[in-house]
Design an enzyme around this catalytic site. Sequence first.
Site, PDB file in Angstrom:
ATOM      1  N   HIS A  88       0.990  -0.891  -0.054  1.00  0.00           N
ATOM      2  CA  HIS A  88      -0.117  -0.031   0.117  1.00  0.00           C
ATOM      3  C   HIS A  88       0.891   1.359   0.192  1.00  0.00           C
ATOM      4  CE1 HIS A  88      -2.904   2.952   1.351  1.00  0.00           C
ATOM      5  NE2 HIS A  88      -2.081   3.138   2.262  1.00  0.00           N
ATOM      6  N   ASP A 117       7.180  23.410 -24.663  1.00  0.00           N
ATOM      7  CA  ASP A 117       7.006  21.924 -24.397  1.00  0.00           C
ATOM      8  C   ASP A 117       8.004  21.666 -23.291  1.00  0.00           C
ATOM      9  OD1 ASP A 117       7.232  18.887 -24.086  1.00  0.00           O
ATOM     10  OD2 ASP A 117       5.951  19.129 -26.059  1.00  0.00           O
ATOM     11  N   SER A 181      12.115   8.843 -11.787  1.00  0.00           N
ATOM     12  CA  SER A 181      12.201   9.860 -11.163  1.00  0.00           C
ATOM     13  C   SER A 181      13.223  11.010 -11.501  1.00  0.00           C
ATOM     14  CB  SER A 181      12.172   9.794  -9.455  1.00  0.00           C
ATOM     15  OG  SER A 181      10.965   9.115  -9.038  1.00  0.00           O
ATOM     16  N   HIS A 264      13.042  11.179   4.524  1.00  0.00           N
ATOM     17  CA  HIS A 264      12.615  12.601   4.868  1.00  0.00           C
ATOM     18  C   HIS A 264      12.546  13.546   3.954  1.00  0.00           C
ATOM     19  CE1 HIS A 264      10.499  15.294   7.422  1.00  0.00           C
ATOM     20  NE2 HIS A 264      11.178  16.498   6.892  1.00  0.00           N
ATOM     21  N   HIS A 313      14.759  11.997  13.225  1.00  0.00           N
ATOM     22  CA  HIS A 313      13.582  11.964  14.013  1.00  0.00           C
ATOM     23  C   HIS A 313      12.775  10.700  13.600  1.00  0.00           C
ATOM     24  CE1 HIS A 313      11.708  14.580  10.442  1.00  0.00           C
ATOM     25  NE2 HIS A 313      11.386  13.326  10.383  1.00  0.00           N
TER      26      HIS A 313
HETATM   27  C1  HEM Z   1       5.868  20.268  10.877  1.00  0.00           C
HETATM   28  C2  HEM Z   1       6.425  19.280  10.064  1.00  0.00           C
HETATM   29  C3  HEM Z   1       6.540  17.874  10.354  1.00  0.00           C
HETATM   30  C4  HEM Z   1       7.422  17.182  11.548  1.00  0.00           C
HETATM   31  C5  HEM Z   1       7.896  18.019  12.676  1.00  0.00           C
HETATM   32  C6  HEM Z   1       7.294  15.732  11.481  1.00  0.00           C
HETATM   33  C7  HEM Z   1       7.818  15.140  12.284  1.00  0.00           C
HETATM   34  C8  HEM Z   1       7.754  13.693  12.249  1.00  0.00           C
HETATM   35  C9  HEM Z   1       8.261  12.797  13.269  1.00  0.00           C
HETATM   36  C10 HEM Z   1       9.171  13.176  14.395  1.00  0.00           C
HETATM   37  C11 HEM Z   1       8.109  11.414  12.447  1.00  0.00           C
HETATM   38  C12 HEM Z   1       8.342  10.158  13.128  1.00  0.00           C
HETATM   39  C13 HEM Z   1       7.793   9.461  14.189  1.00  0.00           C
HETATM   40  C14 HEM Z   1       8.010   8.179  14.444  1.00  0.00           C
HETATM   41  O1  HEM Z   1       8.243   7.139  13.731  1.00  0.00           O
HETATM   42  O2  HEM Z   1       8.081   7.927  15.839  1.00  0.00           O
HETATM   43  C15 HEM Z   1       7.421  11.534  11.485  1.00  0.00           C
HETATM   44  C16 HEM Z   1       6.825  10.527  10.627  1.00  0.00           C
HETATM   45  C17 HEM Z   1       6.305  10.612   9.290  1.00  0.00           C
HETATM   46  N1  HEM Z   1       6.015  11.885   8.544  1.00  0.00           N
HETATM   47 FE1  HEM Z   1       6.390  13.594   9.536  1.00  0.00          FE
HETATM   48  N2  HEM Z   1       6.681  15.483  10.212  1.00  0.00           N
HETATM   49  C18 HEM Z   1       6.078  16.745   9.452  1.00  0.00           C
HETATM   50  C19 HEM Z   1       5.634  16.761   8.097  1.00  0.00           C
HETATM   51  C20 HEM Z   1       5.537  15.611   7.270  1.00  0.00           C
HETATM   52  C21 HEM Z   1       5.265  15.915   6.184  1.00  0.00           C
HETATM   53  C22 HEM Z   1       4.876  17.195   5.581  1.00  0.00           C
HETATM   54  C23 HEM Z   1       4.986  14.590   5.550  1.00  0.00           C
HETATM   55  C24 HEM Z   1       4.412  14.154   4.241  1.00  0.00           C
HETATM   56  C25 HEM Z   1       3.826  14.786   3.430  1.00  0.00           C
HETATM   57  C26 HEM Z   1       5.316  13.618   6.758  1.00  0.00           C
HETATM   58  C27 HEM Z   1       5.307  12.389   6.408  1.00  0.00           C
HETATM   59  C28 HEM Z   1       5.705  11.557   7.427  1.00  0.00           C
HETATM   60  C29 HEM Z   1       5.677  10.077   7.310  1.00  0.00           C
HETATM   61  C30 HEM Z   1       5.431   9.348   5.955  1.00  0.00           C
HETATM   62  C31 HEM Z   1       6.239   9.655   8.483  1.00  0.00           C
HETATM   63  C32 HEM Z   1       6.223   7.970   8.899  1.00  0.00           C
HETATM   64  C33 HEM Z   1       7.131   7.332   8.125  1.00  0.00           C
HETATM   65  C34 HEM Z   1       7.091   5.795   8.700  1.00  0.00           C
HETATM   66  O3  HEM Z   1       7.560   5.434   9.875  1.00  0.00           O
HETATM   67  O4  HEM Z   1       6.560   4.807   7.773  1.00  0.00           O
HETATM   68  N3  HEM Z   1       5.484  14.440   7.628  1.00  0.00           N
HETATM   69  N4  HEM Z   1       7.087  12.938  11.011  1.00  0.00           N
HETATM   70 CU    CU Z   2      10.540  12.701   8.531  1.00  0.00          CU
END
Ligand code: HEM
Ligand code: CU
Lengths: 548, 289
Positions: A88, A117, A181, A264, A313
């Site tokens: 997924h 283009d 990509s 990230h 993080h």
């Molecule tokens: C203010 C901005 C953001 C902060 C401070 C932040 C912080 C974090 C942190 C600390 C984690 C890890 C959590 C853990 O696994 O314990 C996390 C996971 C994640 N974040 Fe964010 N994030 C932010 C914005 C975003 C954005 C904009 C996206 C995507 C569009 C995003 C997508 C993800 C994804 C996909 C994960 C999980 C990945 C995984 O373990 O499979 N985050 N985020």
């Molecule tokens: Cu991240």
Amino acid sequence: MSIESTHSHDNDAHPAAPGDHHDHKPTGFFNRWLFTTNHKDIGTLYLVFALIMFFIGGGMAMVIRAELFMPGLQLVEPDFFNQMTTMHALVMVFGAVMPAWVGFANWMIPLMIGAPDMALPRMNNWSFWILPFAFTMLLSTLFMDSGGPAAGWTLYPPLSLQGGQSFAFVVFAIHMMGISSIMGSINVIATILNMRAPGMTLLRMPLFVWTWLITAYLLIAVMPVLAGAVTMLLTDHFFGTSFFNAAGGGDPVMFQHIFWFFGHPEVYIMILPAFGVVSEIIPTFARKPLFGYAAMVFATASIAFLSFIVWAHHMFTVGMPLMGELFFMYATMLIAVPTGVKVFNWVSTMWKGSMTFETPMLFAIGFVVLFTIGGLSGLMLAIASVDLQYHDTYFVVAHFHYVLVPGAVFALMAGTYYWLPKWTGHMYSETWGKIHFWVSTISVNILFFPQHYLGLAGMPRRIPDYSTQFADFNMISSIGGFIFGASQLIFVGVIVHCVYKSRKAAQGLVWEGGKGLEWTLSSPPPYHSFNTPPLIDPTTISHPEEAH
Amino acid sequence: MAHHADDQYYVPHGTKWPIIGSLGMITMLASAAYWVNDSTVAPWTFLAGALILIYMVFGWFGEVIRESESGMYNDQVDTSFRMGMLWFIFSEVMFFACFFGALFYARVFAVPWLGGEGTGAYTNELLWRGYESVWPTAGPDQLGGSFQTIPAFGVPFINTLILLASGVTVTLAHHALKKNNRGALVSWLLATVLLGFVFVFFQIEEYKEAYQHLGLTMGSGIYGSTFFMLTGFHGMHVSLGAIMLLVIAIRCMRGHFNPEHHFGFEAVAWYWHFVDVVWLGLFVFVYVY
Ligand code: HEM
Ligand SMILES: [Cu+2]
């Protein structure tokens, strides 16, 4: 070399008008779609492909939510459940969201900067046509004896190395996606830097173009790193290397560092173009210039820069040295500053605007509100000491789904509604668009909001069964999921109707508040968007200075 | 000069090459996946895929070269090509950065931690008591058995000189091209190609020595892993670069390029300098230090 010097045009070169082009559109199905070098046709291919992947990935999500509807194991084997969560994510990230943004880039960047283009049209074809093959290979692993990959999209060793024969197919499929990509991004950068009409200076570009420029840079910087990471997995699995094997002096945690160095920035790759689209839509329907254009550009650039120094993080619980935890915690929190700048600028743009709420605007506002919820939960996760509790729970799932679904995906939908009349020459059904918005918005919150509570209460992610104390919220979440999934059929219905049935012709200027070059062309635009460079003046740029 | 007299821009028409390339790529990679899973036919289908890819490259580039030689490209197209090549090289830099990163991480963090430094004290105490952090290492379990390393100031040093010399010869070729001195151009180019192939030859000899006499293999723990991954990918890039240089040399013999316009030449020269620089990094961090 200056851009001007490459064109020897005189200043009365008239903006391209619909009639005066010889449209030599290729005829025949293969000529048109398989061999095409046209940015619009390739854009359409990307978008259709992404939509198909969206439904394939969505189907997997439905399996997940169905299994989690009640505690206990009902529908699928645990191993198949794990394949579903893994696939997924891979399908949605690499097959739906990223290609959809490349589709938008293809369609809109030449229109927005006054180019005929993309800069490298043949390579453009190749970057698309790799994808169907890559995803056929990826999805085919589900039918292999060993089953598909089941260690999560993050492919952490040693678990991922215990996958059977299918693992090699996954690795090579990822290589192909990376090649696609990278080529797509090179094209975007060359187009933006080299194909702008004279007078379209960098700081006059629409924000969508800016955000894509920076996204493309991120992609070229990190996709090769992902390729290297999965290559090391491949050799660890099949060739006896020990990159991630402590017995040989390697370290499984090293994989996590490398993966998240890619991972990230990758999440910003999915969200920066969304910022761009929303920054185009809100001024149009608020009938006010974007508040703080330059600040938006610099915020985007600083987000991109910071995205390279926050990766760990995702790894607060692996046992990093204390200094590492602290550094990555504070660096992560720093990202909230430019992100906040953006949110405030969108709100200020709407402030005292004469707003109307057509479907694109509804989705854009939905984006601002719901993305912000995801940003705030991200901030909570960024606090290393509390992430020890939240990590790998449904709180993380709630966080990233808020930023990705009512975030990136809503922006994709907003952009689709916004430009669909431009692409097709027809108006879509506003009524059904609004129904789609409201059903999606309500159901997406029913789907993901309860997951915050589940996570705070300790429900782990990627597990097919759970303790009965989590039953109620899971059931609510699943019901929201089914409604959200079903409501996307409305989206398809609206698109199909708009393309094939709608009789309402779209004007060149579809939205009366629309600014920017794309609205100076007919709807649909001529086959080669701008055969001669258009004239750029304050009336044809998207974000003119606000009159003081 | 634009394609249509009334157009300011050059936009190529449809092309069949990408889809052929995709077919070649999927044939090759799917075969590779079967191959590592011990299929016996896969090597042959792999070869077929590779041949399709090569056919594609010749066809595609041939078309571009014909268009270029007939003067269809304007300055703008030239700039797009240049940007394309530079950003492609940047992506390659990041690809190598990934493996260098793995090397540094292993040497600075992973191995010392296994030896009990810093936060690794318990790992060492409980799992691998007595393991001392050294480099090179095959890890606490001595995976792949004991081995010796290739001394830096033998063949690797000669190879360094060879690549540095080849950087000079390719630059001399460039100067000759700018002065339209065809004889010197072709000779310097062929000299570069030769140096490239000699480098690859020495590298292969070195691998043989490692496998047959030194006990150093890909399975020799983290040292063997990083050593072969870095030098292996670099060697592949040198081979590819040398082949590209050879193609350019043949084109020069056929009278392609002129003193002002020779992007194809420059692109390959950039690529060559890039593999050169990567080698310097390798020499310092893999062999010497
Ligand atoms: C203010 C901005 C953001 C902060 C401070 C932040 C912080 C974090 C942190 C600390 C984690 C890890 C959590 C853990 O696994 O314990 C996390 C996971 C994640 N974040 Fe964010 N994030 C932010 C914005 C975003 C954005 C904009 C996206 C995507 C569009 C995003 C997508 C993800 C994804 C996909 C994960 C999980 C990945 C995984 O373990 O499979 N985050 N985020
Ligand atoms: Cu991240």
